[in-house]
Scaffold this motif. Structure first.
Motif, PDB file in Angstrom:
ATOM      1  N   SER A  24       0.641  -1.236  -0.046  1.00  0.00           N
ATOM      2  CA  SER A  24      -0.086  -0.086   0.162  1.00  0.00           C
ATOM      3  C   SER A  24       0.848   1.239  -0.065  1.00  0.00           C
ATOM      4  CB  SER A  24      -0.873  -0.025   1.310  1.00  0.00           C
ATOM      5  OG  SER A  24      -1.417   1.255   1.291  1.00  0.00           O
ATOM      6  N   TYR A  26       0.238   4.119   1.065  1.00  0.00           N
ATOM      7  CA  TYR A  26       0.028   5.103   2.467  1.00  0.00           C
ATOM      8  C   TYR A  26       1.153   4.598   3.351  1.00  0.00           C
ATOM      9  CZ  TYR A  26      -4.422   5.812  -0.138  1.00  0.00           C
ATOM     10  OH  TYR A  26      -5.248   6.083  -1.264  1.00  0.00           O
ATOM     11  N   ALA A  75      -5.670   5.470  -5.480  1.00  0.00           N
ATOM     12  CA  ALA A  75      -6.612   5.355  -4.327  1.00  0.00           C
ATOM     13  C   ALA A  75      -7.059   4.120  -4.055  1.00  0.00           C
ATOM     14  CB  ALA A  75      -7.381   6.476  -3.895  1.00  0.00           C
ATOM     15  N   GLU A  76      -6.606   3.125  -2.782  1.00  0.00           N
ATOM     16  CA  GLU A  76      -7.597   1.959  -2.877  1.00  0.00           C
ATOM     17  C   GLU A  76      -8.582   1.913  -1.544  1.00  0.00           C
ATOM     18  OE1 GLU A  76      -4.752  -1.014  -1.928  1.00  0.00           O
ATOM     19  OE2 GLU A  76      -3.154  -0.076  -2.676  1.00  0.00           O
ATOM     20  N   PRO A  77      -9.588   1.390  -1.751  1.00  0.00           N
ATOM     21  CA  PRO A  77     -10.686   1.446  -0.874  1.00  0.00           C
ATOM     22  C   PRO A  77     -10.117   0.841   0.504  1.00  0.00           C
ATOM     23  CG  PRO A  77     -11.523   0.131  -2.511  1.00  0.00           C
ATOM     24  CD  PRO A  77     -10.205   0.685  -2.995  1.00  0.00           C
ATOM     25  N   TYR A  78      -9.825  -0.453   0.356  1.00  0.00           N
ATOM     26  CA  TYR A  78      -9.228  -1.148   1.361  1.00  0.00           C
ATOM     27  C   TYR A  78      -7.812  -1.498   1.312  1.00  0.00           C
ATOM     28  CZ  TYR A  78     -14.093  -1.825   1.945  1.00  0.00           C
ATOM     29  OH  TYR A  78     -15.463  -1.404   1.937  1.00  0.00           O
TER      30      TYR A  78
END
Length: 173
Positions: A24, A26, A75-78
């Motif tokens: 990820s 983030y 952007a990833e939701p999860y």
């Protein structure tokens, strides 16, 4: 000072493991901030406060802006966290690899190699990194230009990769 350097180097390795094991963007950005901070601490401990300042200004000021832009487009939701199964497995594998490679050269590491540059010369008029700054701008001027060109090329590559099906970075949001 040896314990502080040990903690900074341990934080540097753990930050690198966190960046390498997490898919990820983030959490990888947080790992990059930790790695940059610990690397600057190591440079300050060895007598290079100007170089650590340059690292913080250039790396965190420039490259993380591009990284934040690309993370916003992807952007990833999860997102995968550091506690999920595959990420923990990769972290354990990377820590094991670091421990195995450091055990190969464990006998040749000594604490005297961690002496800061300021403690080596008692009656010096200049700090340890001032000679390096002069050399960086005189002899290393060509390398600074090449580095600036590589950073600009990296910016365009990241923007092209994150473009998608729209017109790129100049599209209406």
């Amino acid at each position: 000072m040896t314990y502080v350097m040990f903690l900074l180097l341990l934080g540097l390795i753990m930050g690198l493991v966190g960046v390498a094991s997490n898919p990820s963007p983030y959490f990888a950005a947080l790992g990059l901030v930790v790695v940059a901070g610990m690397g600057c601490g190591v440079l300050v401990g060895h007598g290079g406060p100007f170089l650590s300042l340059v690292l913080f200004l250039i790396y965190l000021g420039g490259m993380l802006v591009v990284f934040a832009y690309s993370a916003a487009l992807a952007a990833e939701p999860y997102p995968e966290t550091w506690g999920s199964g595959p990420v923990v497995y990769y972290m354990l594998v990377y820590v094991l690899v670091v421990l195995l490679t450091s055990s190969l050269s464990w006998g040749s590491w000594y604490q005297t190699s961690w002496v800061p540059a300021d403690e080596l010369s008692n009656f010096s008029m200049f700090r340890g990194d001032m000679g390096g700054v002069a050399l960086m701008y005189s002899v290393g001027g060509g390398m600074l230009l090449v580095s600036a060109w590589v950073l600009l090329l990296t910016l365009f590559v990241v923007l092209e990769l994150t473009r998608g099906l729209a017109r790129g970075a100049l599209r209406a949001v």
